[in-house]
Design an enzyme around this catalytic site. Structure first.
Site: not given
Ligand code: ARG
Length: 458
Positions: A155, A276, A282, A289
C-alpha cells in the site's frame, strides 16, 4: 500501372492510391520479401514449375535488387502500392519475362503472411537479446546490493525490511517470464504459409516443405484459408510486448519515486537525466517517465489488432493491412524503451544510507519483534502481535523507535522481554533471517542472481 490493369478501364484516383497503399509501412520488409521470393523461386525451379535456368535468373535478379536497396542505389518508390508490388515490378523491369514468372503459384495474401512472420522473427530476436541484457544488469546490481537494507512496501506504506538486491530481482523474474512469452509466441509463429495462395491453395505441385526448409521454418500451414488469414501471431507478440511494457512501466514508476527528494534512494547519472528550462535545481527522470508513458500506445496497438480481427470473415480482407503498423509500432516502442533504460540502470548511483535510514523509521521490524516473543518466549503469535502493537503506539507517543525504546518500557508491557529483543529487531538480523526460498536474505539474493544469470547462459 496497376497489377490488375487487365480488368480495369481507368487508372486509380490518386486519393485511392494514397489511402490503399501500405508502402510507407511495409517497405521495412523489403529484405524479408526478397528472401521469401528467392526461396519461392528456388522451389518453383526444383519442382519443375518454372525452368531451372529462369529460377536461377530470378534468384540472382532478386539478390541484385536487395544489394541495390541496401547500398542506396535503388530507392523504394513511395508511390508503389506495397513492397511486394515494388519488388516484382523492379524484377520485371530488369529481367522481362523471367520476372513475370516469379508470382506463379503465389498471391500477395500468402506472401504478406510470410513476410510479416519473417520480419517479426528478427524483431523478436533483437528484443529477446535486449531483455537478456536488462536482466543481466539487474542481476549484477542485485549482487552488488545484496545486503543493502531497504524498506519493503505494501500500500506504499513501509511494511517489512528487504534488500535492494531482492527488489531488483523481482523485476528479473518478470522479465524472465517476458522472455518465455516471446519464445512461446515465436514457436506458434514458426509456420510457413506460402502455398495457401490467395485463399484456396493452388493447382501447381508445390513442395511447400522445401520452401519452409529454405526459410528456416519447422512447419507449414495446414489450411489455406487459415494460412492467409491468421494474424494470431501479431496479437500474441503485441501482448508479449504489452506485458513487458507493464513491467518496464512499473520499474520506471519506482525509479521516478526513488529519485524524488522524498525517497532519495537512487540518483540517476547526468547522462540519463534531464533538467528544467526554468528551475535550475531540477534533475528529472524524464526517460523513466517516457517509458511509463509509452506503455499506453503499446496497449493501444494490441487493442487495435484484436478489434481489427474480431469481425473478419475468412479469408484475407484488406483490414488486415492494418496489422503491420500496429505490431511494428509495438516492437519498435519496446526496443526504443529498452535502449536507454539498460545503461540508465547500469549507471545509477544507489544511496544505500538513505535506504537504510528509511528502513529504520516506520516500525518495519514490528513483525520481527512479535516473532521474537513467539520464537524465544513461547507466546502465541496473536498475543505477541497485540503486545507489539501496544509498543508501537507507545513509541509513536514518545516519538522514539523500537530500537531506542528502553527495555524497562518493553517489560512494562510484557515482562517476558529481555535484552535479546534489540538483536532480534536489528534490520540486518531481520533481513538475514528471511532465508526462506524466495526471501530477501543477502545470501538468497546472491544465489538467485547467479541462478538467473545461469538461466541466461551468462
Ligand atoms: N499490402 C497488403 C497487406 O499488407 C498486401 C496483401 C494485399 N492483398 C490483397 N488482396 N489486396 O495486407
Amino acid at each position: 500501372m496497376k497489377l490488375w490493369k487487365g480488368r480495369f478501364q481507368k487508372e486509380a484516383d490518386p486519393k485511392t492510391n494514397d489511402f490503399n497503399s501500405s508502402i510507407s509501412i511495409d517497405s521495412r520488409m523489403a529484405r524479408q520479401d526478397i528472401e521469401g521470393s528467392i526461396a519461392h523461386a528456388a522451389m518453383l525451379g526444383e519442382c519443375g514449375i518454372i525452368d531451372k535456368s529462369e529460377s536461377e535468373k530470378i534468384q540472382a535478379g532478386l539478390k541484385a535488387i536487395l544489394m541495390d536497396i541496401e547500398s542506396g542505389a535503388l530507392a523504394i518508390d513511395p508511390d508503389a502500392e506495397d513492397i511486394h508490388t515494388f519488388v516484382e515490378g523492379e524484377l520485371t523491369k530488369r529481367l522481362g519475362d523471367a520476372g513475370k514468372r516469379l508470382h506463379t503459384a503465389r498471391s500477395r495474401n500468402d506472401q504478406v503472411a510470410l513476410d510479416v512472420r519473417l520480419t517479426l522473427r528478427e524483431d523478436c530476436a533483437g528484443l529477446k537479446a535486449q531483455i537478456k541484457e536488462l536482466i543481466t544488469v539487474l542481476c549484477k546490481k542485485a549482487k552488488q546490493y545484496a545486503g543493502a537494507v531497504m524498506p519493503g512496501y505494501t500500500h506504499l506504506q513501509r511494511a517489512q525490511p528487504i534488500t535492494f538486491g531482492h527488489h531488483l530481482l523481482a523485476y528479473a523474474e518478470m522479465l524472465l517470464r517476458d522472455l518465455s512469452r516471446f519464445e512461446d509466441a515465436l514457436k506458434r509463429m514458426d509456420v510457413m504459409p506460402l502455398g495457401s495462395g490467395a485463399l484456396a491453395g493452388t493447382t501447381y505441385p508445390l513442395d511447400r516443405e522445401l520452401t519452409a526448409k529454405l526459410l528456416g521454418f519447422s512447419q507449414v500451414s495446414q489450411n489455406s484459408l487459415d494460412g492467409v488469414s491468421d494474424r494470431d501471431f501479431c496479437a500474441e507478440i503485441a501482448f508479449a510486448v504489452s506485458m513487458a511494457m507493464v513491467h518496464l512501466s512499473r520499474l520506471c514508476e519506482e525509479i521516478v519515486l526513488w529519485c524524488s527528494w522524498e525517497y532519495k534512494f537512487i540518483e540517476l547519472d547526468d547522462a540519463f537525466s534531464t533538467g528544467s528550462s526554468i528551475m535550475p535545481q531540477k534533475k528529472n527522470p524524464d526517460l523513466a517517465e517516457l517509458v511509463r508513458g509509452k506503455s499506453g500506445r503499446v496497449f493501444g496497438d494490441l487493442m487495435g489488432l484484436l478489434t481489427m480481427m474480431k469481425g473478419l470473415p475468412l479469408a484475407y480482407n484488406k483490414d488486415m493491412q492494418e496489422d503491420k503498423e500496429a505490431v511494428f509500432d509495438a516492437v519498435d516502442t519496446l526496443k526504443l524503451c529498452l535502449t536507454p533504460l539498460i545503461p540508465m540502470l547500469e549507471t545509477m548511483t544507489v544511496l544505500e544510507k538513505n535506504m537504510r535510514s528509511a528502513a529504520a523509521k516506520g516500525f518495519i521490524n514490528a513483525t520481527d519483534c512479535a516473532d521474537f516473543l513467539v520464537a524465544e518466549k513461547g507466546l502465541p503469535f496473536r498475543d505477541a502481535y497485540k503486545i507489539t502493537g501496544e509498543l508501537v503506539a507507545l513509541c509513536i507517543e514518545k516519538d522514539v523507535t523500537l530500537e531506542t525504546l528502553p527495555l524497562t518500557a518493553y517489560q512494562a508491557v510484557c515482562p517476558a522481554f529481555d535484552e535479546g529483543v534489540y538483536e532480534a529487531i536489528s534490520l540486518e538480523r531481520c533481513v538475514e533471517g528471511r532465508k526462506v526460498l524466495g526471501g530477501p536474505a543477502p545470501e538468497n539474493v546472491r544465489m538467485q542472481a547467479d541462478r538467473v544469470l545461469g538461466l541466461l547462459g551468462a
